[in-house]
Design a protein around this motif. Structure first.
Motif, PDB file in Angstrom:
ATOM      1  N   VAL A 171       1.000  -1.148  -0.013  1.00 16.67           N
ATOM      2  CA  VAL A 171       0.007   0.088  -0.130  1.00 16.67           C
ATOM      3  C   VAL A 171       0.855   1.099   0.158  1.00 16.67           C
ATOM      4  CG1 VAL A 171      -2.008   1.195   1.007  1.00 16.67           C
ATOM      5  CG2 VAL A 171      -1.627  -1.259   1.285  1.00 16.67           C
ATOM      6  N   PRO A 172       1.204   1.733  -1.149  1.00 13.52           N
ATOM      7  CA  PRO A 172       2.063   3.023  -1.212  1.00 13.52           C
ATOM      8  C   PRO A 172       1.286   4.219  -0.930  1.00 13.52           C
ATOM      9  CG  PRO A 172       1.435   2.405  -3.403  1.00 13.52           C
ATOM     10  CD  PRO A 172       0.789   1.265  -2.736  1.00 13.52           C
ATOM     11  N   SER A 173       2.105   5.394  -0.443  1.00 13.46           N
ATOM     12  CA  SER A 173       1.324   6.550  -0.165  1.00 13.46           C
ATOM     13  C   SER A 173       1.484   7.586  -1.365  1.00 13.46           C
ATOM     14  CB  SER A 173       1.964   7.176   1.080  1.00 13.46           C
ATOM     15  OG  SER A 173       1.137   8.232   1.540  1.00 13.46           O
ATOM     16  N   ILE A 177      -3.262  11.840   0.048  1.00 10.53           N
ATOM     17  CA  ILE A 177      -4.185  10.912  -0.022  1.00 10.53           C
ATOM     18  C   ILE A 177      -5.078  10.994   1.304  1.00 10.53           C
ATOM     19  CG2 ILE A 177      -2.426   9.207   1.078  1.00 10.53           C
ATOM     20  CD1 ILE A 177      -4.604   7.900  -1.474  1.00 10.53           C
ATOM     21  N   GLU A 178      -4.350  11.540   2.260  1.00  7.72           N
ATOM     22  CA  GLU A 178      -5.106  11.726   3.524  1.00  7.72           C
ATOM     23  C   GLU A 178      -6.249  12.825   3.426  1.00  7.72           C
ATOM     24  OE1 GLU A 178      -1.921  12.487   3.136  1.00  7.72           O
ATOM     25  OE2 GLU A 178      -1.932  14.615   3.505  1.00  7.72           O
ATOM     26  N   PHE A 180      -8.243  12.811   0.866  1.00 12.27           N
ATOM     27  CA  PHE A 180      -9.420  12.098  -0.004  1.00 12.27           C
ATOM     28  C   PHE A 180     -10.471  11.830   0.700  1.00 12.27           C
ATOM     29  CE2 PHE A 180     -10.829  10.985  -4.052  1.00 12.27           C
ATOM     30  CZ  PHE A 180     -11.635   9.645  -3.908  1.00 12.27           C
ATOM     31  N   PRO A 181     -11.733  12.647   0.416  1.00 17.51           N
ATOM     32  CA  PRO A 181     -12.708  12.111   1.462  1.00 17.51           C
ATOM     33  C   PRO A 181     -13.748  11.061   1.137  1.00 17.51           C
ATOM     34  CG  PRO A 181     -13.155  14.033  -0.169  1.00 17.51           C
ATOM     35  CD  PRO A 181     -11.834  13.547  -0.446  1.00 17.51           C
ATOM     36  N   GLY A 182     -13.245  10.557  -0.180  1.00 11.82           N
ATOM     37  CA  GLY A 182     -14.108   9.460  -0.630  1.00 11.82           C
ATOM     38  C   GLY A 182     -13.409   8.234   0.044  1.00 11.82           C
ATOM     39  N   SER A 183     -13.800   6.958  -0.575  1.00 13.05           N
ATOM     40  CA  SER A 183     -13.309   5.568  -0.072  1.00 13.05           C
ATOM     41  C   SER A 183     -11.963   5.475  -0.662  1.00 13.05           C
ATOM     42  CB  SER A 183     -14.509   4.550  -0.264  1.00 13.05           C
ATOM     43  OG  SER A 183     -14.324   4.383  -1.710  1.00 13.05           O
ATOM     44  N   MET A 271      -6.699   0.876  -4.429  1.00 14.21           N
ATOM     45  CA  MET A 271      -5.152   0.595  -4.925  1.00 14.21           C
ATOM     46  C   MET A 271      -4.826  -0.867  -5.349  1.00 14.21           C
ATOM     47  SD  MET A 271      -2.875   2.786  -2.412  1.00 14.21           S
ATOM     48  CE  MET A 271      -3.340   4.386  -1.794  1.00 14.21           C
TER      49      MET A 271
ATOM     50  N   TYR B  50      -2.472   9.328  14.614  1.00 17.04           N
ATOM     51  CA  TYR B  50      -3.525   9.060  13.434  1.00 17.04           C
ATOM     52  C   TYR B  50      -2.839   8.527  12.126  1.00 17.04           C
ATOM     53  CZ  TYR B  50      -6.764   9.921   9.622  1.00 17.04           C
ATOM     54  OH  TYR B  50      -7.621   9.933   8.368  1.00 17.04           O
ATOM     55  N   TRP B  52      -4.138   7.540   7.996  1.00 17.26           N
ATOM     56  CA  TRP B  52      -5.120   7.222   6.868  1.00 17.26           C
ATOM     57  C   TRP B  52      -5.296   5.945   6.522  1.00 17.26           C
ATOM     58  CZ3 TRP B  52      -3.998   5.209   2.206  1.00 17.26           C
ATOM     59  CH2 TRP B  52      -2.769   4.801   1.987  1.00 17.26           C
ATOM     60  N   ARG B  53      -4.316   4.891   6.972  1.00 17.06           N
ATOM     61  CA  ARG B  53      -4.343   3.663   6.680  1.00 17.06           C
ATOM     62  C   ARG B  53      -5.400   2.802   7.344  1.00 17.06           C
ATOM     63  NH1 ARG B  53      -0.006   2.272   3.285  1.00 17.06           N
ATOM     64  NH2 ARG B  53       1.701   3.864   3.183  1.00 17.06           N
ATOM     65  N   ASP B  57      -0.777  -2.272   7.387  1.00 19.54           N
ATOM     66  CA  ASP B  57       0.037  -0.717   6.891  1.00 19.54           C
ATOM     67  C   ASP B  57       1.318  -1.154   6.007  1.00 19.54           C
ATOM     68  OD1 ASP B  57       2.350  -2.253   8.113  1.00 19.54           O
ATOM     69  OD2 ASP B  57       2.306  -0.984  10.110  1.00 19.54           O
ATOM     70  N   GLN B  58       1.840   0.002   5.853  1.00 14.02           N
ATOM     71  CA  GLN B  58       2.976  -0.150   4.803  1.00 14.02           C
ATOM     72  C   GLN B  58       4.135  -1.235   4.897  1.00 14.02           C
ATOM     73  OE1 GLN B  58       2.629   1.925   7.170  1.00 14.02           O
ATOM     74  NE2 GLN B  58       4.462   3.452   7.575  1.00 14.02           N
ATOM     75  N   ARG B  69     -10.328  11.138  11.666  1.00 12.46           N
ATOM     76  CA  ARG B  69     -10.301  12.477  11.450  1.00 12.46           C
ATOM     77  C   ARG B  69     -11.493  13.191  12.087  1.00 12.46           C
ATOM     78  NH1 ARG B  69      -9.854  10.622   6.446  1.00 12.46           N
ATOM     79  NH2 ARG B  69     -12.046  10.829   5.878  1.00 12.46           N
ATOM     80  N   GLU B 194     -17.023  12.049   6.640  1.00 10.79           N
ATOM     81  CA  GLU B 194     -17.417  12.696   5.504  1.00 10.79           C
ATOM     82  C   GLU B 194     -18.180  12.002   4.534  1.00 10.79           C
ATOM     83  OE1 GLU B 194     -14.330  12.156   6.512  1.00 10.79           O
ATOM     84  OE2 GLU B 194     -13.147  13.995   6.835  1.00 10.79           O
ATOM     85  N   MET B 195     -17.848  10.822   4.526  1.00  9.57           N
ATOM     86  CA  MET B 195     -18.590   9.821   3.488  1.00  9.57           C
ATOM     87  C   MET B 195     -19.960   9.529   3.803  1.00  9.57           C
ATOM     88  SD  MET B 195     -15.563   7.133   1.995  1.00  9.57           S
ATOM     89  CE  MET B 195     -15.660   6.283   3.698  1.00  9.57           C
TER      90      MET B 195
END
Ligand code: FAD
Ligand code: FAD
Ligand code: NAP
Ligand code: NAP
Lengths: 447, 447
Positions: A171-173, A177-178, A180-183, A271, B50, B52-53, B57-58, B69, B194-195
């Motif tokens: 899972v690259p960054s 990215i953080e 992005f409000p969507g899924s 991703m 915090y 986002w993942r 994880d990476q 958030r 948000e979603m």
């Protein structure tokens, strides 16, 4: 002579190939070692065991399978057919070349259903730590019974690692990215495209997951599907509403900027950036550390751990061939364990590795890779009593398959291919793939 | 006498409390043991870090933090204040009683920023296996450096387990869950509401996660928010659009049937069903196996592993108190290790456990539990040189806090409380919680 004890870790197609290899030797009258197979899921089948769960499972273990609702084989079944348990034997009649997940699970399970293999498997049992003991030349394998939450250790002479390598996501960054409000999810956590209807969807990646999840999203009515490639585009003749763009540069809320200056708005990001080799139960001296490719370093004949030849891997390669490759690997490992074939010296093994690595490094195109893997399997089968099969015809199937996909990625699964094992031509399926939303065995075999 | 070697696993508030306890003894002139703290994330702070993942994880490790958030403290900060590093000392002026995540991270970090604690922490390093060696009365701790993917083992005299217990989700199944076409995630994987705008959202569970994620969804404009309780409803005076229903019976596509016969349609489900104690790096003889409660079994004074008193846990309790409780625990463990306080015999420890277990089993209401935990902390502080503080006033804060929430779950975070450490009254914040969408430190301290 005290029986050897063999630990198999994982009961997916690779682990089951090992159980089948020993079972077939036993049926032919051979004395076989004591075998214990540890499987962390409640049932066998590995990736082919769909679960609605993502992330962490009901026992607190990483969810293994990456499969999703409406997943169908993405290559002709004629390329993966077991040489000693054919589709005709299992299904009793021709079926289409591209079955759904549950049908292939049934095929995997069917081969061992009437054997005592299941008694050798400890389900809901996760390998925790494998320690090699120099003094006794044995492995201490510590596992946890996930139901009773109790750990236990026992000694084995040899360990076969068959835990697969498409379960721990890469899972690259990406910058922003953080925001992005969507899924945002990795393909490993993708369970179905129903929620992508009317959505503007971005797939990051340009290999099988991006290709199929992209098509799944299109099939379920996504508003638009964009695939973002890093090295090379898939280059299919995409239908209206699907496009390929180069790599993502940065993300700002819903808008994504690509390295060619293009900008698009998206509602969901998947991703499709592949997986990493990960063996949390192994000391690093025993653990593969390689990208996903057809010749991971450190393995003799792709299965024997060069630094400790009592440890084996099955299924560690990138996979054009799958089920029948794991069989060829398992039969060869079995014959090493039973002493039917001799293990060359460390120097001879090193020379063999060097020559195959050299050839691997010179592979230039996809067709080269497929031929390389076919030759790899031929080399294994020639060193065991697994039935040889027409590997070159399977290479041709893979080449034709790539053409089918390039021509029409929505209908390639409606094509038919002939079994190299039985000569049987696959059936024309009762429903075109694009119109079939029911991926159950019952629906598939219904007409 | 050869220095003792102490391993601390985890650098969240508990692990950092242990580092702080030894540091404060060293500053006061004491000789302290060699300390190595292993932390699998790239930075310290535990849950307060915090990411986002979600899921894996990476590095291929389970993502640790469950925070999201716009997460703000859900109890007055005056209840968790360090007794020897006050809010006034860190912020230099009064701040509100309910700071956002980043502000509390800053407070945790601030206490150790000017010390050499960071040099004792090996980041991006995951504990893999802890083996107790009877012969040498030491622990072999095997870890993996996640960046170089290399494992290594070393010997320690004592191990402090500080890996928290709100990272491995408890994810029950419900009949038909796999037919739900919308998003299903556990609170552990929730990263922001948000979603959930315009969505009909179901929270399964009736504790802090259900309460706060429900309010977050309401705040971000969810169409409706339903909380489904198993044992007991939260019973708040909910705003229009939020409701509580009893337990889910079964799920059929988008419609959910509750045990009282009610049926509702939903677009998203968040399972706020809590977490499990999970220590994949420990043999079960050393691992807590307890539900989330204020007195997990097997621990003397909530920190010493009864069966092997050279192994300690910090932060294992359900948490009314947090930061200052972990401090009281850490100071006591430090004094046991430094020999400043004697460890009672196994029989005396057993008697102590029995009496406190009995009192725990007789707790009938929430206020009882808070008082139990306050008395628990008092017992620890009386056995170390951690500054005693007015625990009874903090109990009153918790009781008033519950009233605030019951009255108005949207505005309880606008209330002000007085520090029991400094007497300072918290500031009235520049923006009501319901109108603040920016949870950054910079925004929080801006006016
Ligand atoms: C999304 C997806 C779709 C695919 N589709 C196809 C396809 O259409 N056709 C095809 O031929 N191939 C497909 N594949 C390739 C797939 O890798 C192979 O088909 C096959 O599943 C590999 O078998 P395996 O046994 O090596 O690994 P897996 O199938 O991954 O099985 C590994 C097993 O090890 C177990 N395990 C893991 N860790 C532990 C532990 N610590 N302790 C105990 N047990 C453990 C797992 O639970 C699992 O059962 C797909 C792969 C993915 C990810
Ligand atoms: C969503 C959420 C919100 C919360 N909100 C509040 C709040 O508002 N106020 C409050 O007082 N408390 C809150 N809490 C309670 C929280 O548990 C405590 O505040 C505190 O974080 C507990 O500290 P800890 O160090 O015991 O555990 P954690 O903070 O969980 O830290 C454990 C550390 O161990 C590390 N670790 C885990 N496994 C390994 C391994 N194998 N090897 C190496 N390192 C490892 C982790 O990376 C992590 O850094 C919240 C908890 C959650 C889940
Ligand atoms: N039956 C099915 O329909 C189906 C569906 C999904 C998957 N699968 C199977 O799953 C297995 C894995 O396939 P996969 O596609 O998930 O993995 P994969 O074949 O390893 O491909 C990984 C992809 O991710 C890209 N990538 C990696 N890191 C990246 C980064 N930092 N930025 C951008 N792109 C990055 C790679 O780009 P580069 O080319 O530049 O490296 C590559 O395109 C295969 O065996 C496949 O057959 C089957
Ligand atoms: N700062 C914040 O805003 C914030 C936000 C979220 C979490 N937190 C913190 O996170 C920690 C954990 O809180 P939590 O609420 O996640 O966990 P929790 O307090 O352990 O509560 C778990 C909840 O799940 C329910 N549950 C468990 N299994 C269930 C099942 N099979 N079916 C239905 N319900 C089930 C429980 O119901 P029963 O009561 O019937 O057992 C309980 O309501 C706490 O320290 C909390 O303070 C803080």
């Amino acid at each position: 002579m005290q029986k050897q004890r063999i630990a198999i870790i994982g009961a997916g197609p690779s682990g089951l190939a090992a159980l089948r290899a020993f079972e077939s030797a036993e049926r032919a009258g051979a004395a076989i070692p004591e075998i214990v197979c540890y499987e962390k899921q409640d049932d066998w089948g590995g990736q082919w065991n769909y679960s609605w769960r993502t992330g962490i499972d009901q026992y607190g273990e990483p969810v293994h399978s990456s499969m999703y609702r409406n997943l169908w084989s993405n290559a002709p079944k004629e390329a993966l057919e077991f040489a000693e348990y054919t589709f005709d034997k299992h299904f009793g009649r021709p079926i289409s070349s591209y079955p759904p997940r549950e049908v292939l699970w049934d095929y995997i399970d069917g081969r061992l259903r009437s054997s005592n293999a299941r008694d050798k498997v400890q389900f809901a049992t996760a390998a925790r730590w494998v320690q090699y003991n120099e003094a006794t030349d044995t492995f201490t394998v510590t596992v946890e019974d996930l139901k009773t939450r109790t750990t236990s250790s026992s000694e084995f002479d040899r360990v076969i690692v068959a835990t697969g390598h498409f379960a721990y996501p890469n899972v690259p960054s990406f910058e922003g990215i953080e925001t992005f409000p969507g899924s945002v999810e990795h393909a490993h956590d993708f369970r179905g495209a129903e929620m992508l209807a009317d959505k503007r969807v971005l797939m990051i990646g340009s290999s099988y997951s991006a290709e199929d999840i992209g098509v799944q999203a299109y099939k379920m009515g996504a508003r638009s599907v964009t695939l973002s490639y890093r090295s090379k585009a898939l280059g299919h003749d995409w239908p209206q509403g699907m496009e390929e763009l180069p790599l993502v540069q940065r993300i700002e809320g819903n808008s994504v900027h690509f390295i060619n200056g293009e900008v698009r708005e998206f509602d969901s990001i998947v991703m499709c950036t592949g997986y990493i080799h990960k063996y949390p139960f192994l000391p690093s001296q025993l653990a593969i550390d390689s990208p996903n490719n057809v010749y991971p370093s450190g393995l003799y004949r792709g299965v024997v751990w060069q630094e400790n030849p009592k440890l084996y891997y099955l299924g560690a390669q990138d996979q054009w061939f799958t089920f029948n490759m794991f069989d060829a690997q398992a039969w060869y490992v079995r014959d090493l364990i039973l002493g039917r074939t001799a293990l060359p010296s460390v120097q001879d093994r090193a020379a063999h590795i060097e020559s195959w690595s050299k050839r691997f490094s010179e592979l230039s195109c996809v067709d080269d890779e497929v031929r390389f893997q076919a030759d790899y399997i031929r080399d294994l089968i020639e060193n065991s009593d697994y039935p040889m099969f027409d590997l070159d015809s399977v290479v041709e199937i893979f080449i034709a398959w790539q053409r089918d996909k390039a021509e029409n990625v929505l209908t390639y699964r409606d094509k038919q291919y002939r079994s190299v094992m039985t000569g049987t031509m696959s059936a024309r399926h009762h429903t075109p793939w694009m119109r079939e939303l029911d991926d159950s065995l019952q629906r598939y075999l219904s007409q």
